[in-house]
Design a protein around this motif. Sequence first.
Motif, PDB file in Angstrom:
ATOM      1  N   ALA A  56     164.098  84.321  41.954  1.00 24.64           N
ATOM      2  CA  ALA A  56     163.302  84.309  43.199  1.00 24.64           C
ATOM      3  C   ALA A  56     161.997  85.072  42.996  1.00 24.64           C
ATOM      4  CB  ALA A  56     164.099  84.946  44.337  1.00 24.64           C
ATOM      5  N   VAL A  57     160.979  84.667  43.757  1.00 29.87           N
ATOM      6  CA  VAL A  57     159.671  85.342  43.734  1.00 29.87           C
ATOM      7  C   VAL A  57     159.289  85.695  45.158  1.00 29.87           C
ATOM      8  CG1 VAL A  57     157.198  85.055  43.254  1.00 29.87           C
ATOM      9  CG2 VAL A  57     158.876  84.075  41.678  1.00 29.87           C
ATOM     10  N   PHE A  58     158.970  86.956  45.406  1.00 33.44           N
ATOM     11  CA  PHE A  58     158.546  87.418  46.738  1.00 33.44           C
ATOM     12  C   PHE A  58     157.164  88.053  46.628  1.00 33.44           C
ATOM     13  CE2 PHE A  58     163.152  87.932  46.232  1.00 33.44           C
ATOM     14  CZ  PHE A  58     163.643  87.172  47.284  1.00 33.44           C
ATOM     15  N   PRO A  59     156.094  87.262  46.871  1.00 35.63           N
ATOM     16  CA  PRO A  59     154.759  87.882  46.826  1.00 35.63           C
ATOM     17  C   PRO A  59     154.640  88.901  47.953  1.00 35.63           C
ATOM     18  CG  PRO A  59     154.635  85.573  47.521  1.00 35.63           C
ATOM     19  CD  PRO A  59     156.063  85.828  47.175  1.00 35.63           C
ATOM     20  N   LEU A  60     153.955  90.003  47.714  1.00 34.99           N
ATOM     21  CA  LEU A  60     153.794  91.030  48.751  1.00 34.99           C
ATOM     22  C   LEU A  60     152.569  90.709  49.611  1.00 34.99           C
ATOM     23  CD1 LEU A  60     154.699  94.281  46.782  1.00 34.99           C
ATOM     24  CD2 LEU A  60     156.114  92.916  48.299  1.00 34.99           C
ATOM     25  N   PRO A  61     152.570  91.201  50.862  1.00 40.37           N
ATOM     26  CA  PRO A  61     151.404  90.971  51.730  1.00 40.37           C
ATOM     27  C   PRO A  61     150.146  91.597  51.124  1.00 40.37           C
ATOM     28  CG  PRO A  61     153.272  91.871  52.972  1.00 40.37           C
ATOM     29  CD  PRO A  61     153.642  91.949  51.523  1.00 40.37           C
ATOM     30  N   LEU A  62     148.993  90.979  51.412  1.00 39.02           N
ATOM     31  CA  LEU A  62     147.737  91.452  50.815  1.00 39.02           C
ATOM     32  C   LEU A  62     147.454  92.912  51.145  1.00 39.02           C
ATOM     33  CD1 LEU A  62     145.348  88.404  51.390  1.00 39.02           C
ATOM     34  CD2 LEU A  62     146.534  89.071  49.283  1.00 39.02           C
ATOM     35  N   ASP A  63     147.760  93.332  52.401  1.00 41.79           N
ATOM     36  CA  ASP A  63     147.439  94.730  52.735  1.00 41.79           C
ATOM     37  C   ASP A  63     148.341  95.716  51.990  1.00 41.79           C
ATOM     38  OD1 ASP A  63     149.682  94.099  54.187  1.00 41.79           O
ATOM     39  OD2 ASP A  63     148.949  94.841  56.112  1.00 41.79           O
ATOM     40  N   THR A  64     149.540  95.283  51.623  1.00 41.57           N
ATOM     41  CA  THR A  64     150.447  96.145  50.850  1.00 41.57           C
ATOM     42  C   THR A  64     149.897  96.346  49.431  1.00 41.57           C
ATOM     43  OG1 THR A  64     152.228  95.086  52.079  1.00 41.57           O
ATOM     44  CG2 THR A  64     152.874  96.410  50.180  1.00 41.57           C
ATOM     45  N   ILE A  65     149.334  95.277  48.878  1.00 44.81           N
ATOM     46  CA  ILE A  65     148.755  95.367  47.531  1.00 44.81           C
ATOM     47  C   ILE A  65     147.470  96.202  47.578  1.00 44.81           C
ATOM     48  CG2 ILE A  65     147.816  94.028  45.599  1.00 44.81           C
ATOM     49  CD1 ILE A  65     149.533  91.629  46.703  1.00 44.81           C
ATOM     50  N   ALA A  66     146.620  95.918  48.578  1.00 45.69           N
ATOM     51  CA  ALA A  66     145.341  96.639  48.694  1.00 45.69           C
ATOM     52  C   ALA A  66     145.586  98.141  48.853  1.00 45.69           C
ATOM     53  CB  ALA A  66     144.560  96.108  49.901  1.00 45.69           C
ATOM     54  N   SER A  67     146.576  98.486  49.667  1.00 50.07           N
ATOM     55  CA  SER A  67     146.851  99.898  49.938  1.00 50.07           C
ATOM     56  C   SER A  67     147.270 100.647  48.662  1.00 50.07           C
ATOM     57  CB  SER A  67     147.934  99.956  51.022  1.00 50.07           C
ATOM     58  OG  SER A  67     148.448 101.231  51.138  1.00 50.07           O
ATOM     59  N   GLN A  68     148.093 100.006  47.832  1.00 50.84           N
ATOM     60  CA  GLN A  68     148.506 100.660  46.574  1.00 50.84           C
ATOM     61  C   GLN A  68     147.301 100.888  45.656  1.00 50.84           C
ATOM     62  OE1 GLN A  68     152.248  98.798  44.771  1.00 50.84           O
ATOM     63  NE2 GLN A  68     151.651  97.286  46.290  1.00 50.84           N
ATOM     64  N   ILE A  69     146.447  99.863  45.551  1.00 52.80           N
ATOM     65  CA  ILE A  69     145.278  99.984  44.661  1.00 52.80           C
ATOM     66  C   ILE A  69     144.359 101.091  45.164  1.00 52.80           C
ATOM     67  CG2 ILE A  69     143.256  98.808  43.712  1.00 52.80           C
ATOM     68  CD1 ILE A  69     144.797  96.148  43.980  1.00 52.80           C
ATOM     69  N   ASP A  70     144.127 101.125  46.502  1.00 51.24           N
ATOM     70  CA  ASP A  70     143.262 102.167  47.064  1.00 51.24           C
ATOM     71  C   ASP A  70     143.837 103.550  46.797  1.00 51.24           C
ATOM     72  OD1 ASP A  70     141.325 100.437  48.078  1.00 51.24           O
ATOM     73  OD2 ASP A  70     142.366 100.191  49.994  1.00 51.24           O
ATOM     74  N   SER A  71     145.151 103.708  47.002  1.00 48.68           N
ATOM     75  CA  SER A  71     145.756 105.027  46.805  1.00 48.68           C
ATOM     76  C   SER A  71     145.531 105.524  45.386  1.00 48.68           C
ATOM     77  CB  SER A  71     147.259 104.978  47.092  1.00 48.68           C
ATOM     78  OG  SER A  71     147.468 104.808  48.461  1.00 48.68           O
ATOM     79  N   VAL A  72     145.735 104.635  44.423  1.00 55.92           N
ATOM     80  CA  VAL A  72     145.627 105.066  43.014  1.00 55.92           C
ATOM     81  C   VAL A  72     144.163 105.272  42.626  1.00 55.92           C
ATOM     82  CG1 VAL A  72     146.021 104.369  40.614  1.00 55.92           C
ATOM     83  CG2 VAL A  72     147.802 103.984  42.337  1.00 55.92           C
ATOM     84  N   LEU A  73     143.318 104.286  42.912  1.00 60.09           N
ATOM     85  CA  LEU A  73     141.960 104.347  42.352  1.00 60.09           C
ATOM     86  C   LEU A  73     141.031 105.285  43.133  1.00 60.09           C
ATOM     87  CD1 LEU A  73     141.367 100.684  41.123  1.00 60.09           C
ATOM     88  CD2 LEU A  73     142.071 102.700  39.815  1.00 60.09           C
ATOM     89  N   SER A  74     141.356 105.576  44.416  1.00 56.23           N
ATOM     90  CA  SER A  74     140.473 106.482  45.166  1.00 56.23           C
ATOM     91  C   SER A  74     140.724 107.935  44.780  1.00 56.23           C
ATOM     92  CB  SER A  74     140.687 106.304  46.668  1.00 56.23           C
ATOM     93  OG  SER A  74     141.988 106.755  47.017  1.00 56.23           O
ATOM     94  N   ASP A  75     141.845 108.212  44.152  1.00 54.88           N
ATOM     95  CA  ASP A  75     142.166 109.611  43.824  1.00 54.88           C
ATOM     96  C   ASP A  75     142.353 109.815  42.316  1.00 54.88           C
ATOM     97  OD1 ASP A  75     143.105 112.276  43.910  1.00 54.88           O
ATOM     98  OD2 ASP A  75     145.170 111.555  43.995  1.00 54.88           O
ATOM     99  N   ILE A  76     143.301 109.086  41.744  1.00 56.14           N
ATOM    100  CA  ILE A  76     143.677 109.329  40.348  1.00 56.14           C
ATOM    101  C   ILE A  76     142.683 108.658  39.401  1.00 56.14           C
ATOM    102  CG2 ILE A  76     145.546 109.036  38.650  1.00 56.14           C
ATOM    103  CD1 ILE A  76     147.464 108.824  41.123  1.00 56.14           C
ATOM    104  N   GLY A  77     142.206 107.460  39.791  1.00 57.99           N
ATOM    105  CA  GLY A  77     141.316 106.708  38.894  1.00 57.99           C
ATOM    106  C   GLY A  77     142.118 106.057  37.788  1.00 57.99           C
ATOM    107  N   ALA A  78     141.420 105.401  36.873  1.00 54.37           N
ATOM    108  CA  ALA A  78     142.115 104.751  35.746  1.00 54.37           C
ATOM    109  C   ALA A  78     141.147 104.590  34.586  1.00 54.37           C
ATOM    110  CB  ALA A  78     142.643 103.375  36.175  1.00 54.37           C
ATOM    111  N   ASP A  79     141.578 105.038  33.402  1.00 53.78           N
ATOM    112  CA  ASP A  79     140.750 104.836  32.201  1.00 53.78           C
ATOM    113  C   ASP A  79     140.790 103.378  31.768  1.00 53.78           C
ATOM    114  OD1 ASP A  79     139.950 107.507  31.987  1.00 53.78           O
ATOM    115  OD2 ASP A  79     141.898 108.039  31.135  1.00 53.78           O
ATOM    116  N   ALA A  80     141.868 102.673  32.175  1.00 53.61           N
ATOM    117  CA  ALA A  80     141.942 101.232  31.932  1.00 53.61           C
ATOM    118  C   ALA A  80     142.850 100.630  33.001  1.00 53.61           C
ATOM    119  CB  ALA A  80     142.517 100.934  30.546  1.00 53.61           C
TER     120      ALA A  80
END
Length: 264
Positions: free
Chosen positions: A45-69
């Motif tokens: 089975a495949v359960f795509p997540l809602p767009l706001d759930t994905i956006a929120s995770q990306i914002d949490s990580v990249l607005s604070d921790i950042g990413a070298d890659a």
Amino acid sequence: MTIAGSDSGGGAGIQADLKTFQELGVFGTSAITAITSQNTLGVQAVFPLPLDTIASQIDSVLSDIGADAVKTGMLFSADIIRLVADKLRLYGPQQVVVDPVMIAKGGAALLQNEAIEALRRELLPLAAVVTPNVPEASAILDGAVIRSVDDMIEAARSLHRLGPRYVFLKGGHLEGEEAVDVLFDGKEARLFRTPRIRTKHTHGTGCTTASAIAAGLAKGLPIDEAVALAKRFITAAIGSALEIGSGIGPTHHAALRLQQQSSS
Ligand SMILES: Nc1ncnc2c1ncn2[C@@H]1O[C@H](COP(=O)(O)OP(=O)(O)OP(=O)(O)O)[C@@H](O)[C@H]1O
Ligand SMILES: Cc1ncc(COP(=O)(O)O)c(N)n1
């Protein structure tokens, strides 16, 4: 950071990415795009997540921790691709590795057909490296026939015109005594060859290779060294693949480290 799908079976997706990051000495973060129920027999089975759930995770990580890659994997739909591309443009990480995941080994669709155009237009121009396998390269290039290393070099040249800085085209799906991959920088093609390992346990090889390249780039390695490291990592992992489950088993993400420990 990995932006990808979850593989409950642990061999591919987010799980493979984080294991690879850890093994190669970089700190892994994640944004999950879809949850898959998956084992060595296939994708149930495949359960795509809602767009706001994905956006929120990306914002949490990249607005604070950042990413070298940042490495992207299963993105599933055109809407998710557009969202991820918007976030990458907003935060501007320097090293984006795009693994254009489309179909699981068992044949299940991990990307909707109509999303290929969004991948081409929105994501490839943002990529430091795009890492298709042979069927994925062919799909992005509207069905180009890729049967030999020469065909791979030609396909890498065409993919490069879509905007990525480098193309790493993986030859695991071609026949032959060797597993040959092509790295193309816009001018020259460099080949990476290893003897082909006789095993059916190759679940997650693509995710693992792309994550190893991302880990190398995050550590500041030049692209050819990051790719050489990834090739050593995946070759060791396939060589020690785990026979768990009754289908296509996962590779062994600790294999390169264990080999290095036993030889020192
Ligand atoms: N049997 C094998 N022996 C040695 N190396 C292999 C073998 N199969 C794949 N590889 C290598 O593993 C890496 C991943 O390649 P592959 O073409 O399998 O990617 P992929 O198809 O994206 O993986 P996946 O099927 O997991 O999505 C490449 O470096 C490839 O050369
Ligand atoms: C969540 C997720 N992402 C990627 C793959 C591709 O890996 P493979 O082609 O080895 O099955 C997968 N099976 N599952």
